[in-house]
Design an enzyme around this catalytic site. Sequence first.
Site, short mmCIF file in Angstrom:
data_model
loop_
_atom_site.label_atom_id
_atom_site.label_comp_id
_atom_site.label_asym_id
_atom_site.label_seq_id
_atom_site.Cartn_x
_atom_site.Cartn_y
_atom_site.Cartn_z
N GLY A 176 15.56 21.15 -8.94
CA GLY A 176 16.76 21.12 -9.30
C GLY A 176 17.52 21.99 -8.88
N THR A 197 19.93 25.47 -8.02
CA THR A 197 19.62 26.91 -8.14
C THR A 197 19.80 27.81 -9.08
OG1 THR A 197 19.84 26.59 -5.39
CG2 THR A 197 20.15 28.85 -6.36
N LYS A 237 8.84 17.07 -17.95
CA LYS A 237 10.30 16.56 -18.36
C LYS A 237 11.21 15.91 -17.36
CE LYS A 237 14.10 18.81 -19.44
NZ LYS A 237 15.13 17.72 -19.37
N THR A 293 19.57 26.92 -12.20
CA THR A 293 18.47 26.66 -12.98
C THR A 293 17.23 27.22 -12.70
OG1 THR A 293 19.40 24.67 -13.67
CG2 THR A 293 17.40 24.99 -14.35
N CYS A 304 19.24 15.63 -2.02
CA CYS A 304 19.30 17.12 -1.68
C CYS A 304 19.31 17.32 -0.21
CB CYS A 304 18.13 17.82 -2.50
SG CYS A 304 16.76 17.09 -2.15
N GLU A 347 12.04 23.93 -5.94
CA GLU A 347 12.68 23.20 -5.02
C GLU A 347 14.23 22.94 -5.46
OE1 GLU A 347 11.39 22.39 -2.26
OE2 GLU A 347 9.39 22.55 -2.69
N GLU A 374 27.33 23.94 -2.95
CA GLU A 374 26.61 22.55 -3.03
C GLU A 374 27.48 21.79 -3.81
OE1 GLU A 374 23.11 21.86 -5.26
OE2 GLU A 374 22.27 20.57 -3.64
P1 NAD Z 1 19.31 20.86 -13.07
O1 NAD Z 1 18.90 22.30 -12.55
O2 NAD Z 1 20.53 20.78 -13.82
O3 NAD Z 1 18.13 20.22 -13.70
C1 NAD Z 1 17.06 19.72 -13.32
C2 NAD Z 1 15.95 19.79 -14.51
O4 NAD Z 1 15.93 20.81 -15.07
C3 NAD Z 1 16.39 18.65 -15.71
O5 NAD Z 1 15.28 18.10 -15.85
C4 NAD Z 1 16.83 19.73 -16.55
O6 NAD Z 1 16.90 18.88 -17.84
C5 NAD Z 1 16.11 20.79 -16.65
N1 NAD Z 1 16.67 22.07 -16.74
C6 NAD Z 1 17.88 22.41 -16.89
N2 NAD Z 1 18.02 23.56 -17.38
C7 NAD Z 1 16.75 24.23 -17.60
C8 NAD Z 1 16.21 25.24 -18.39
N3 NAD Z 1 16.97 26.43 -18.72
N4 NAD Z 1 14.83 25.46 -18.44
C9 NAD Z 1 14.08 24.37 -17.98
N5 NAD Z 1 14.64 23.23 -17.58
C10 NAD Z 1 15.84 23.21 -17.24
O7 NAD Z 1 19.73 19.97 -11.77
P2 NAD Z 1 20.20 18.40 -11.73
O8 NAD Z 1 21.77 18.63 -11.83
O9 NAD Z 1 19.47 17.46 -12.40
O10 NAD Z 1 19.95 18.02 -10.16
C11 NAD Z 1 20.64 18.53 -9.09
C12 NAD Z 1 20.11 19.43 -8.25
O11 NAD Z 1 18.79 19.36 -7.98
C13 NAD Z 1 21.03 19.77 -6.98
O12 NAD Z 1 21.11 21.07 -6.90
C14 NAD Z 1 20.00 19.21 -5.81
O13 NAD Z 1 20.09 19.89 -4.82
C15 NAD Z 1 18.60 19.61 -6.42
N6 NAD Z 1 17.67 18.80 -5.90
C16 NAD Z 1 16.84 19.52 -5.12
C17 NAD Z 1 15.75 18.99 -4.46
C18 NAD Z 1 14.89 19.53 -3.51
O14 NAD Z 1 13.81 19.05 -2.99
N7 NAD Z 1 15.09 20.72 -3.06
C19 NAD Z 1 15.50 17.62 -4.53
C20 NAD Z 1 16.64 16.93 -5.56
C21 NAD Z 1 17.48 17.62 -6.16
#
Ligand code: NAD
Length: 482
Positions: A226, A228, A173, A230, A282, A248, A384
Amino acid sequence: MLKIENYIGGELIAPVSEDYLDNFNPATGEVYSLIPDSDERDVGNAVEAAKKAFPVWSKMSAETRHDILMRVSALIERDLDALAEAESVDNGKPKSLAKSVDIPRAVSNFKFYATAAMHAASEAHETVGQAINYTLRQPLGVVGCISPWNLPLYLFSWKIAPALASGCCVVAKPSEITPMTAYLLSKLCIEAGLPAGVLNIVHGLGTKAGGAIVTHKDVKAISFTGGTKTGEWIAREAAPKFKKLSLELGGKNPNVIFADCDYEEMLATTVRSSFSNQGQICLCGSRIFVERPIYEKFKADFIEKVSQLKIGDPLDESTNIGAVVSKEHLEKVLSYIELAKTEGGKILLGGKSAKVSGRCKNGYFIEPTIIENLAFDCRTNQEEIFGAVVTLQPFDTEEEVLRYANSVEYGLSATVWTENLSRAHRMAEKIASGIVWVNCWLLRDLRTPFGGMKNSGVGREGGFEALRFFTQEKNVCIKINY
Ligand code: NAD
């Protein structure tokens, strides 16, 4: 209006509910396509398709899997320009960035893991005089890959490619905020001849479609990138079901600049590491610590360089700063700037949303923002923000800056600028983060372990590590009668 479709069992299909969500172009503020609002029924169908495909895919020779994944890679490369434009429209990032970073990296991800599958090897242990042991690495089965919006195809393919190369079948997804290039990828997979059901892409909301992937009993592992929060939820759901997890998560990365650095290179790179992709990487360094002897000079030069960045239409080749990904995210970033002011922060540059004329007049733009005069442990410096906001702070000693750098709950990456070799090693050893860049930033070798410490994640991606994540080891012990 274009309706994005799910990719299930080799076909592009509508969600069972027939409900759709709006997909916005953040540079114009307009809805430009519709996203399937998938639920557990779509995820259930995707898991069934993946289960059906698994026996054949997992037993296929590594060479055949390699050939198919290389075809996917070649097709992404063929469509580089169209995919870069689609990424830019969907995400708001400058097309030039998508063309030079995001899409080429998706090409490399498939290439890297297609070839890695051919080189994967296992171990054997001789128990002298008694037996020979070997380690059988078997693909886990059906796995879930969930990715965020900031580097859409780049991070989506960084998970899918190793999962497929290892012989797993995938239910994936992409973020509901940036689904377009994942949809285009599904078309390319069909064209490449990826067997039906090997990769399934279900679009929709995190809590609904994403949650259904995480909780499905037949999904053996979740690879998630995504936020922290989540990640915490996923860990809570997956732990009692004993699913394998790779998480991650967020970051709040320090950029530590010593007075003996190569100044010009540091300055140019620090502009990039602060504001590339509107600060929505990130790995961006959002806390800049500068050794006192060069603090004032750095401050003046940095402000001057950053003020030259052109905020504009992401499709314009000369744009450096595009739109932020959504209205909600724009508001979140602006609210942190307000918080910084209440915490005593002095805005040196930016601090407001930006107006871009013409077709982007209703888009979500923000000025690159530089703030100083904040304590290292205030909320602005601990939480963040994930936007074009950096803070500056002087320091006097290594011990002091290490305390600042390591004071956050995150530990994803860090950058250190110094020409002193011993100091570089000392700092690299003591900074609590999964990556330390010395005199560079975002210089990536796909063979290296990638991931975070502390609340930035669990597990490592990259290299053979990712192939191992998607397999489980079995010890086969064969007694030898001498
Ligand atoms: P998010 O956690 O809101 O969403 C990430 C993904 O998870 C999306 O596809 C979303 O639809 C899905 N999701 C959300 N809730 C869920 C649930 N309950 N169950 C399963 N899936 C769920 O994050 P975002 O706003 O899309 O991305 C930004 C974040 O990602 C920032 O915190 C950033 O630091 C982090 N990030 C980390 C890395 C890394 O490599 N560590 C890389 C890129 C982004």
